[in-house]
Every structure is written in C-alpha cells, then in structure tokens.
Design an enzyme around this catalytic site. Structure first.
Site, mmCIF file in Angstrom:
data_model
loop_
_atom_site.group_PDB
_atom_site.id
_atom_site.type_symbol
_atom_site.label_atom_id
_atom_site.label_comp_id
_atom_site.label_asym_id
_atom_site.label_seq_id
_atom_site.Cartn_x
_atom_site.Cartn_y
_atom_site.Cartn_z
ATOM 1 N N LYS A 162 0.839 -1.201 0.000
ATOM 2 C CA LYS A 162 0.000 0.000 0.000
ATOM 3 C C LYS A 162 0.879 1.258 0.000
ATOM 4 O O LYS A 162 0.603 2.231 -0.713
ATOM 5 C CB LYS A 162 -0.879 -0.025 1.258
ATOM 6 C CG LYS A 162 -2.193 0.664 1.090
ATOM 7 C CD LYS A 162 -3.084 0.343 2.262
ATOM 8 C CE LYS A 162 -4.379 1.102 2.152
ATOM 9 N NZ LYS A 162 -5.130 1.079 3.392
ATOM 10 N N GLU A 194 -14.088 11.174 13.813
ATOM 11 C CA GLU A 194 -14.169 11.571 12.410
ATOM 12 C C GLU A 194 -15.623 11.470 11.945
ATOM 13 O O GLU A 194 -16.309 10.520 12.272
ATOM 14 C CB GLU A 194 -13.284 10.605 11.602
ATOM 15 C CG GLU A 194 -13.216 10.889 10.150
ATOM 16 C CD GLU A 194 -12.818 12.326 9.891
ATOM 17 O OE1 GLU A 194 -11.705 12.712 10.254
ATOM 18 O OE2 GLU A 194 -13.654 13.071 9.328
ATOM 19 N N PHE A 195 -16.065 12.456 11.156
ATOM 20 C CA PHE A 195 -17.448 12.421 10.672
ATOM 21 C C PHE A 195 -17.541 12.450 9.144
ATOM 22 O O PHE A 195 -18.606 12.717 8.596
ATOM 23 C CB PHE A 195 -18.244 13.600 11.262
ATOM 24 C CG PHE A 195 -18.295 13.580 12.777
ATOM 25 C CD1 PHE A 195 -19.085 12.659 13.454
ATOM 26 C CD2 PHE A 195 -17.526 14.465 13.519
ATOM 27 C CE1 PHE A 195 -19.109 12.624 14.847
ATOM 28 C CE2 PHE A 195 -17.543 14.445 14.915
ATOM 29 C CZ PHE A 195 -18.339 13.516 15.584
ATOM 30 N N LEU A 196 -16.419 12.182 8.460
ATOM 31 C CA LEU A 196 -16.457 12.263 6.997
ATOM 32 C C LEU A 196 -17.276 11.133 6.389
ATOM 33 O O LEU A 196 -17.425 10.058 6.979
ATOM 34 C CB LEU A 196 -15.040 12.252 6.419
ATOM 35 C CG LEU A 196 -14.133 11.029 6.613
ATOM 36 C CD1 LEU A 196 -14.449 9.914 5.640
ATOM 37 C CD2 LEU A 196 -12.685 11.453 6.438
ATOM 38 N N GLU A 214 -17.844 8.680 2.931
ATOM 39 C CA GLU A 214 -17.185 8.197 1.723
ATOM 40 C C GLU A 214 -17.847 8.880 0.527
ATOM 41 O O GLU A 214 -19.056 9.077 0.514
ATOM 42 C CB GLU A 214 -17.340 6.675 1.604
ATOM 43 C CG GLU A 214 -16.570 5.943 2.673
ATOM 44 C CD GLU A 214 -16.662 4.428 2.538
ATOM 45 O OE1 GLU A 214 -17.098 3.937 1.488
ATOM 46 O OE2 GLU A 214 -16.305 3.758 3.510
ATOM 47 N N PHE A 224 -30.968 13.051 5.713
ATOM 48 C CA PHE A 224 -31.095 11.627 6.069
ATOM 49 C C PHE A 224 -32.541 11.194 6.237
ATOM 50 O O PHE A 224 -32.873 10.376 7.075
ATOM 51 C CB PHE A 224 -30.226 11.284 7.292
ATOM 52 C CG PHE A 224 -28.796 11.062 6.862
ATOM 53 C CD1 PHE A 224 -28.046 12.122 6.361
ATOM 54 C CD2 PHE A 224 -28.223 9.797 6.877
ATOM 55 C CE1 PHE A 224 -26.760 11.930 5.888
ATOM 56 C CE2 PHE A 224 -26.939 9.599 6.410
ATOM 57 C CZ PHE A 224 -26.204 10.669 5.912
ATOM 58 N N THR A 263 -13.113 4.838 15.208
ATOM 59 C CA THR A 263 -14.305 4.760 16.053
ATOM 60 C C THR A 263 -14.092 3.667 17.089
ATOM 61 O O THR A 263 -13.950 2.496 16.738
ATOM 62 C CB THR A 263 -15.531 4.441 15.179
ATOM 63 O OG1 THR A 263 -15.628 5.469 14.194
ATOM 64 C CG2 THR A 263 -16.806 4.391 15.994
ATOM 65 N N CYS A 297 -19.798 1.772 8.084
ATOM 66 C CA CYS A 297 -19.957 2.518 9.351
ATOM 67 C C CYS A 297 -21.280 2.256 10.063
ATOM 68 O O CYS A 297 -21.274 1.724 11.176
ATOM 69 C CB CYS A 297 -19.802 4.002 9.069
ATOM 70 S SG CYS A 297 -18.269 4.379 8.234
HETATM 71 C C1 UGA Z 1 -21.375 7.692 7.613
HETATM 72 C C2 UGA Z 1 -21.680 9.058 8.269
HETATM 73 O O1 UGA Z 1 -22.599 9.792 7.443
HETATM 74 C C3 UGA Z 1 -20.416 9.873 8.463
HETATM 75 O O2 UGA Z 1 -20.709 11.085 9.164
HETATM 76 C C4 UGA Z 1 -19.416 9.054 9.310
HETATM 77 O O3 UGA Z 1 -18.187 9.727 9.483
HETATM 78 C C5 UGA Z 1 -19.152 7.723 8.601
HETATM 79 O O4 UGA Z 1 -20.409 7.020 8.426
HETATM 80 C C6 UGA Z 1 -18.218 6.932 9.480
HETATM 81 O O5 UGA Z 1 -18.583 6.597 10.611
HETATM 82 O O6 UGA Z 1 -17.058 6.733 9.090
HETATM 83 P P1 UGA Z 1 -20.884 6.842 5.114
HETATM 84 O O7 UGA Z 1 -20.968 5.467 5.666
HETATM 85 O O8 UGA Z 1 -19.742 7.194 4.215
HETATM 86 O O9 UGA Z 1 -20.850 7.936 6.317
HETATM 87 O O10 UGA Z 1 -22.194 7.070 4.257
HETATM 88 P P2 UGA Z 1 -23.536 7.939 4.335
HETATM 89 O O11 UGA Z 1 -23.506 8.955 3.270
HETATM 90 O O12 UGA Z 1 -23.808 8.392 5.697
HETATM 91 O O13 UGA Z 1 -24.607 6.825 3.917
HETATM 92 C C7 UGA Z 1 -24.755 5.621 4.671
HETATM 93 C C8 UGA Z 1 -25.876 4.789 4.104
HETATM 94 O O14 UGA Z 1 -27.136 5.396 4.395
HETATM 95 C C9 UGA Z 1 -25.850 4.591 2.586
HETATM 96 O O15 UGA Z 1 -26.156 3.239 2.296
HETATM 97 C C10 UGA Z 1 -26.933 5.512 2.071
HETATM 98 O O16 UGA Z 1 -27.497 5.063 0.867
HETATM 99 C C11 UGA Z 1 -27.917 5.438 3.222
HETATM 100 N N1 UGA Z 1 -28.811 6.620 3.301
HETATM 101 C C12 UGA Z 1 -28.298 7.840 3.623
HETATM 102 C C13 UGA Z 1 -30.175 6.467 3.120
HETATM 103 O O17 UGA Z 1 -30.673 5.351 2.844
HETATM 104 N N2 UGA Z 1 -30.995 7.562 3.241
HETATM 105 C C14 UGA Z 1 -30.508 8.792 3.543
HETATM 106 O O18 UGA Z 1 -31.322 9.750 3.649
HETATM 107 C C15 UGA Z 1 -29.130 8.934 3.744
#
Ligand code: UGA
Length: 446
Positions: free
Chosen positions: A35, A149-151, A153, A247, A121, A258
């Site tokens: 990597k 972290e709250f980012l 993907e 959301f 986490t 996550c």
């Molecule tokens: C999530 C959190 O949003 C981040 O803040 C956090 O840092 C991250 O986990 C983590 O703990 O590392 P992520 O997993 O990248 O981020 O993805 P999201 O954009 O949150 O989506 C998660 C899932 O929820 C996806 O499958 C998405 O399709 C679904 N989703 C999201 C819904 O079904 N409806 C929504 O309104 C929003």
C-alpha cells in the site's frame, strides 16, 4: 505542525492529505508495504473524488510522505493520530487489536512529548486503555485525545475541509489548545468534551442517523399502504428545524462500513453494561427487512421469480464510492439467486470489489452475468432494479429502459426518478413509499 498518521484507510489517508493541504508536515504510516509503495507511486487505493490530485500536489510540495516505518515517523511527530481499522468481532463488538498494536508501537517510538489522538471509532473507555498501552512502553510525557471523524465516503475531502463541528475529547489543556489551533482554519464550531463523551458522540451520531433512515423507511412502507408519498412527507417534516431535512431519503436501507458496524457495536456497548438498547435493535432489524422490500415488489409484480431474468443497476452501498461492505445489493442478490432468478448486474465503479468480496469462490456462478455496460443489464430482462443511485442511472433514458426490457417492471430502490417522468412511459414502476406508476395511471400498492 508535524503529524504522523497511523493507518492509511479512508479516515487516515483523507485526514493526512487534508492536514498537509492546510500546510502541516504529514507522514502517513501503514504496515502494508504494498500500500505504501502504491501511495508513493502517486496512486490512491480507494475511489474518492479529488483525493488523488490533492495527495500528489502535497507530495510534490514536500508536505506529505508515506512510510511503513512507524518508529521513525513517531519519533519526530508532535501529533500522532491513530486511524487504524476497528472491524467487528462476530459478537458485534469492535476489535481493538490494531489499536492496541499501534498504541504499543507508539509507546516504543516516542522520543519526547507528543499528543496521541484516536480518530478510529472506538468504544467508550478505549482512549484510557490507549493511554495505558502507550504508557507501558515509554517514560516520555504524552497526552491522549479523542477526535472522532465524521467524513462520508464519496465526499470525504469536502467533509474534512468543511466539517459541521470538531469534537476534541481530552483531559489535557495543553493537548486541547494544540488541537484547537490545528482545526481552527476549518471551523469555529470546536467543542471540547471529556474523553468518554467524545467517544460516545461518534457512536450516538451514527446511530441517530441510522435511526432517521430506518424511521423514514418505515414511514415509506406505511405510505405505500395508505396512499401517501414519502417524499412529500419527508420534505414537509424536514422543514421543521427540530427535525431537519437530512437523512430522510427512503430507500432500501443503509449499508457501508460505518452504520451497520457502529449500530451493532453500540448495542454491544449497551449490553456490556446491562442496558437493553431496544430502539437501536429495532433500527437494525428494520434496516435488514427493508432490503427484502425489493424482493417483495418483484414477487408481487412478476409472480414466481424462478427462471426470471432480473437486471440490477448498482452494487456499491451508495454512489460515489467503490465500497461494497454491507451493501444492500449483496443481500438482495443472494435472495434473488435463492429464489431461482437469473441476474444481469452492473455497477460503474464497484463491480470488481463486489465480485471479490461476495463471489470470489463462485466466480463461475452461471446465474450471474456481470455486464460490461449498463444497458446490457436491461436488455431482455423481465425486470430492472435500481439499487444505487449513480448519476449514470438517474440520468438514464426511461424510454430506452422500456424498449430494452422484455417485461415492463422497473423497481427503483432509491426513488431516483420523478413520478411524472415515469408516468409518461409504459413502465410498471415501483419505488419506495410513493404511488405505483403503471401505464400512465397511478394506483396505491395494496
Ligand atoms: C457515515 C456518516 O454519514 C459519516 O458522518 C461518518 O463519518 C461515517 O459514516 C463513518 O462513521 O465513518 P458513510 O458510511 O460514508 O458515512 O455514508 P452515508 O452517506 O452516511 O450513507 C450511509 C448509508 O445510508 C448509505 O447506504 C446511504 O445510501 C444510506 N442513506 C443515507 C439512506 O438510505 N438515506 C438517507 O437519507 C441517507
């Protein structure tokens, strides 16, 4: 600031690159030499928009480097960041083996005062254990802090450079002041807490977002039965500032690395202190059931699925990423195969990862056709299911879908199309929590 970041997964790599972008001197460390070699050749091992370009600009500017030599990176660092993985154990509990190993090696490498931050986490109380693991291997002074972290993907760089808030959990004023100075260029919303509260904020935030999704999915299921439209319901609800509009997109449930892991871990954390977290258990159960809704709709419209050909658009757990961990598509595919369907699948980015993760042994599974492009999955299929709302699908020509399908059933698991668009076609269109569209007439699902 001189920073060493341990772990070059999503969190470590994106944080390291962004800190370098802010002018810090960053060394990213990973045990996996392959990597490190890949990163040193300028290649990012994950699909993350904007990351590779920013990484290479900072390497060229001499602010960012990659190494497998942890001891060397730690010796000169003022800030050491632990961003290694915490995969789930079969019990749902987070596996802290990588954290412990990193902490012990940091202890062995410390050559003077440093701040050690955990970004991974981790369960409440872990940072105190991190301090003990480091302390067992050094007599140098150090402070620990939890900076979760709250980012997300797919928008990781933007989220890191424009965070809603930064949480700094530490008992040390010296560490808090240094961490505040590091993050001040990003936001004024910097909150200082004790260590345990910071650790809990991360789990509570993800669990709450997962709860919002399961809640709106249940409302959607109810909307289908009573003839309401969940999109209108969600936007009406979301305008209340106490609720907020984010959301509340109904769909086939959350996936990824996550929410599924962190909800399970929080249930486990509660269980460890004899607390039965009933609400969160239901959130997880609802999420699992929501994946079934695609199958139920297919069965309701096609009848017996045995021998039917179903096209699937999207394998990633969401658009903008090649990550397929806990992707709803995996469960849906397994259930369709179990029901005897023949599958024609396509994803613009995540196909190779998906195959590797779920079908590496069954590479020769004759019931799956891995399509070269999206229209191949539609051609001659009895039904098409959209599982990930990639732009290339959302912008697809509905007339073309209609003409290429053998049947006319289109299951939109992400409400990617407007009902008026679909009403102009002859597609039998089933989305989530919205009226069914068929032959220009709408009706509610009984
Ligand atoms: C999530 C959190 O949003 C981040 O803040 C956090 O840092 C991250 O986990 C983590 O703990 O590392 P992520 O997993 O990248 O981020 O993805 P999201 O954009 O949150 O989506 C998660 C899932 O929820 C996806 O499958 C998405 O399709 C679904 N989703 C999201 C819904 O079904 N409806 C929504 O309104 C929003």
């Amino acid at each position: 600031m001189k920073i060493a970041v341990i772990g070059t997964g999503y969190v470590g790599l994106v944080s390291g690159v962004c800190w370098a972008e802010l002018g810090n001197d960053v060394t990213c460390v990973d045990k996996l030499q392959s990597k490190i070699d890949q990163l040193n050749s300028g290649e990012v091992p994950i699909y993350e928009p904007g990351l590779e370009q920013m990484m290479n600009a900072n390497r060229a500017a001499g602010r960012l480097r990659f190494t497998s030599n942890l001891a060397e990176a730690v010796q000169t660092a003022e800030l050491i960041v632990i961003a290694v993985g915490t995969p789930s154990l079969p019990s749902g509990e987070a596996n802290l083996a990588f954290i412990r190993q990193a902490a012990e090696e940091i202890g062995q490498g410390l050559a003077g005062y440093a701040i050690v931050v955990t970004k991974s986490t981790v369960p409440v109380g872990t940072n105190e254990r991190v301090a003990a693991w480091i302390g067992a291997h050094t007599s140098q002074p150090f402070d620990v802090a939890s900076v979760p972290e709250f980012l997300r993907e797919g928008s990781a760089v933007r989220d890191t450079l424009h965070p809603d808030r930064i949480i700094i959990g530490t008992d040390s004023d010296r560490a808090a002041a240094a961490l505040e100075a590091l993050h001040r260029p990003l936001t004024s919303q910097i909150v200082r807490t004790d260590i345990r509260s910071a650790e809990m904020i991360k789990y509570a935030s993800n669990a709450f977002l997962a709860t919002k999704i399961s809640f709106i999915n249940e409302i959607a299921n109810l909307c289908e039965k009573v003839g309401a439209n969940v999109e209108e319901v969600a936007s009406g609800m979301g305008l209340d500032q106490r609720i907020g509009g984010y959301f509340l997109r109904a769909g086939i449930g959350y996936g990824g690395s996550c929410f599924p892991k962190d909800t399970q871990a929080l249930i486990q954390i509660a269980g460890d202190v004899a607390y039965d977290f009933k609400l969160l258990k239901s959130v997880v159960e609802v999420n699992q059931l929501q994946r079934r809704s695609v199958l139920d709709k297919l069965a309701a419209s096609l009848g017996d699925l045995n021998g039917k050909t179903v096209g699937l658009w999207g394998l990633a757990f969401k658009p903008g990423t090649d990550d397929v961990r806990e992707s709803p598509a995996a469960d849906i595919m397994a259930a369709l195969l179990e029901a005897g369907a023949l599958l024609k699948v396509y994803d613009p980015i995540a196909m190779a990862n998906f195959k590797r993760m779920f079908y590496s042994d069954a590479g020769a599974n004759e019931d799956i056709i891995w399509c070269e492009e999206q229209w191949e999955a539609v051609t001659g299929s009895d039904a098409l299911c959209l599982l990930t709302e990639w732009d290339t699908f959302v912008q697809a020509d509905l007339q073309r879908i209609e003409s290429l399908l053998r049947g006319s059933v289109f299951i939109d698991g992400r409400n990617a199309f407007r009902l008026e668009q679909v009403a102009a076609t002859g597609l039998r269109y089933f989305s989530v929590g919205r009226p069914v569209q068929r032959d220009s007439h709408s009706e509610t699902m009984a």
